[in-house]
Design a protein around this motif. Structure first.
Motif, mmCIF file in Angstrom:
data_model
loop_
_atom_site.group_PDB
_atom_site.id
_atom_site.type_symbol
_atom_site.label_atom_id
_atom_site.label_comp_id
_atom_site.label_asym_id
_atom_site.label_seq_id
_atom_site.Cartn_x
_atom_site.Cartn_y
_atom_site.Cartn_z
ATOM 1 N N TYR A 83 -20.176 19.761 17.821
ATOM 2 C CA TYR A 83 -18.720 19.706 18.157
ATOM 3 C C TYR A 83 -18.086 19.479 16.950
ATOM 4 C CZ TYR A 83 -20.600 19.746 22.880
ATOM 5 O OH TYR A 83 -21.044 20.277 24.021
ATOM 6 N N ARG A 84 -16.981 20.157 16.682
ATOM 7 C CA ARG A 84 -15.986 19.856 15.268
ATOM 8 C C ARG A 84 -14.764 19.930 15.685
ATOM 9 N NH1 ARG A 84 -17.487 23.411 10.574
ATOM 10 N NH2 ARG A 84 -19.306 21.980 10.534
ATOM 11 N N PRO A 85 -14.127 18.848 16.414
ATOM 12 C CA PRO A 85 -12.758 19.003 17.031
ATOM 13 C C PRO A 85 -11.663 19.002 15.998
ATOM 14 C CG PRO A 85 -13.475 16.726 17.092
ATOM 15 C CD PRO A 85 -14.837 17.619 16.557
ATOM 16 N N HIS A 86 -11.758 18.671 14.850
ATOM 17 C CA HIS A 86 -10.905 18.667 13.754
ATOM 18 C C HIS A 86 -11.682 18.781 12.579
ATOM 19 C CE1 HIS A 86 -10.717 14.577 13.589
ATOM 20 N NE2 HIS A 86 -10.647 14.618 14.866
ATOM 21 N N GLY A 87 -11.198 19.009 11.574
ATOM 22 C CA GLY A 87 -11.477 19.065 9.938
ATOM 23 C C GLY A 87 -12.947 19.459 9.871
ATOM 24 N N LYS A 88 -13.669 18.617 9.069
ATOM 25 C CA LYS A 88 -14.855 18.830 8.814
ATOM 26 C C LYS A 88 -16.066 17.920 9.394
ATOM 27 C CE LYS A 88 -13.952 20.200 4.020
ATOM 28 N NZ LYS A 88 -14.421 20.024 2.712
ATOM 29 N N LEU A 89 -15.411 16.884 10.156
ATOM 30 C CA LEU A 89 -16.261 15.849 10.999
ATOM 31 C C LEU A 89 -17.088 16.701 12.306
ATOM 32 C CD1 LEU A 89 -14.035 12.780 11.143
ATOM 33 C CD2 LEU A 89 -15.852 13.282 9.560
ATOM 34 N N ILE A 90 -18.135 16.604 12.073
ATOM 35 C CA ILE A 90 -19.263 16.845 13.240
ATOM 36 C C ILE A 90 -19.813 15.903 14.063
ATOM 37 C CG2 ILE A 90 -21.621 18.162 13.644
ATOM 38 C CD1 ILE A 90 -21.276 19.478 10.709
ATOM 39 N N TYR A 91 -19.666 16.117 15.143
ATOM 40 C CA TYR A 91 -20.051 15.152 16.421
ATOM 41 C C TYR A 91 -21.164 15.952 17.421
ATOM 42 C CZ TYR A 91 -15.971 12.803 14.969
ATOM 43 O OH TYR A 91 -15.084 12.166 14.303
ATOM 44 N N PHE A 92 -21.937 14.996 18.018
ATOM 45 C CA PHE A 92 -22.934 15.500 18.677
ATOM 46 C C PHE A 92 -23.119 14.740 20.137
ATOM 47 C CE2 PHE A 92 -24.541 15.770 14.467
ATOM 48 C CZ PHE A 92 -25.123 17.154 14.338
ATOM 49 N N ASP A 93 -23.240 15.586 21.402
ATOM 50 C CA ASP A 93 -23.211 14.830 22.516
ATOM 51 C C ASP A 93 -24.626 14.356 22.806
ATOM 52 O OD1 ASP A 93 -23.896 14.672 25.219
ATOM 53 O OD2 ASP A 93 -21.768 15.313 25.745
ATOM 54 N N ILE A 94 -24.673 13.072 23.171
ATOM 55 C CA ILE A 94 -26.146 12.581 23.237
ATOM 56 C C ILE A 94 -27.174 13.243 24.309
ATOM 57 C CG2 ILE A 94 -25.776 11.167 24.947
ATOM 58 C CD1 ILE A 94 -27.943 10.153 22.054
ATOM 59 N N GLU A 95 -26.476 13.927 25.278
ATOM 60 C CA GLU A 95 -27.317 14.760 26.176
ATOM 61 C C GLU A 95 -27.855 16.163 25.441
ATOM 62 O OE1 GLU A 95 -28.288 13.589 29.043
ATOM 63 O OE2 GLU A 95 -27.308 11.811 28.758
ATOM 64 N N ASP A 96 -27.065 16.659 24.722
ATOM 65 C CA ASP A 96 -27.515 17.694 23.725
ATOM 66 C C ASP A 96 -28.309 17.476 22.921
ATOM 67 O OD1 ASP A 96 -25.496 19.511 24.787
ATOM 68 O OD2 ASP A 96 -24.185 19.169 23.452
ATOM 69 N N VAL A 97 -28.260 16.263 22.202
ATOM 70 C CA VAL A 97 -29.556 15.957 21.361
ATOM 71 C C VAL A 97 -30.630 15.512 21.974
ATOM 72 C CG1 VAL A 97 -30.074 13.854 19.744
ATOM 73 C CG2 VAL A 97 -27.752 14.924 19.697
ATOM 74 N N LYS A 98 -30.677 15.019 23.160
ATOM 75 C CA LYS A 98 -32.044 14.795 23.947
ATOM 76 C C LYS A 98 -32.609 16.099 24.389
ATOM 77 C CE LYS A 98 -30.486 10.290 25.727
ATOM 78 N NZ LYS A 98 -30.228 9.636 27.214
ATOM 79 N N GLU A 99 -31.737 16.926 24.719
ATOM 80 C CA GLU A 99 -32.287 18.406 25.206
ATOM 81 C C GLU A 99 -32.873 18.801 24.055
ATOM 82 O OE1 GLU A 99 -30.436 22.564 26.404
ATOM 83 O OE2 GLU A 99 -29.403 20.732 27.481
ATOM 84 N N PHE A 100 -32.343 18.864 23.021
ATOM 85 C CA PHE A 100 -32.807 19.590 21.514
ATOM 86 C C PHE A 100 -34.219 18.891 21.370
ATOM 87 C CE2 PHE A 100 -33.393 18.919 17.044
ATOM 88 C CZ PHE A 100 -33.647 20.170 16.587
ATOM 89 N N LEU A 101 -34.343 17.560 21.177
ATOM 90 C CA LEU A 101 -35.471 16.796 20.761
ATOM 91 C C LEU A 101 -36.506 16.969 21.659
ATOM 92 C CD1 LEU A 101 -33.944 13.425 19.578
ATOM 93 C CD2 LEU A 101 -34.802 15.316 18.220
ATOM 94 N N LEU A 102 -36.082 17.274 23.102
ATOM 95 C CA LEU A 102 -37.210 17.311 24.214
ATOM 96 C C LEU A 102 -37.689 18.801 24.508
ATOM 97 C CD1 LEU A 102 -36.164 14.737 26.653
ATOM 98 C CD2 LEU A 102 -37.899 14.401 24.847
ATOM 99 N N GLN A 103 -37.218 19.673 23.534
ATOM 100 C CA GLN A 103 -37.619 21.197 23.817
ATOM 101 C C GLN A 103 -39.121 21.433 23.131
ATOM 102 O OE1 GLN A 103 -34.841 23.527 21.742
ATOM 103 N NE2 GLN A 103 -35.318 22.758 19.665
ATOM 104 N N ASN A 104 -39.655 22.193 23.563
ATOM 105 C CA ASN A 104 -41.232 22.544 23.267
ATOM 106 C C ASN A 104 -42.012 21.346 23.336
ATOM 107 O OD1 ASN A 104 -40.201 25.142 22.084
ATOM 108 N ND2 ASN A 104 -39.593 24.090 20.056
#
Length: 81
Positions: A50-71
């Motif tokens: 997510y990038r709500p404004h400017g250049k800062l990037i944020y991650f939702d912890i649930e999206d991170v967990k889903e990404f890490l637990l794929q495959n």
């Protein structure tokens, strides 16, 4: 003594990760990857961010967990000859 300070900083970082939204640095620490790898994942749209404004990037912890637990690895076939 410097090893103890490093370990305390690591513990402090882990405690700070107990939240729902992560910054880029927190995501890297949580996932155990470099910033370079993280930016590659975002540029290739391999992880939701997510990038709500400017250049800062944020991650939702649930999206991170889903990404890490794929495959998942099937343990039965992992060491088969």
């Amino acid at each position: 003594m410097s090893e103890l300070i490093k370990e305390l900083r690591d513990i402090k970082s882990l405690v700070a990760l107990n939240k729902d939204i992560l910054t880029m640095d927190e995501f890297c620490a949580y996932a155990g990857i470099s910033k370079h790898q993280a930016y590659h994942l975002t540029s290739e749209n391999k992880i939701k961010f997510y990038r709500p404004h400017g250049k800062l990037i944020y991650f939702d912890i649930e999206d991170v967990k889903e990404f890490l637990l794929q495959n998942p690895v099937n343990k039965k076939n992992k060491f088969k000859s």
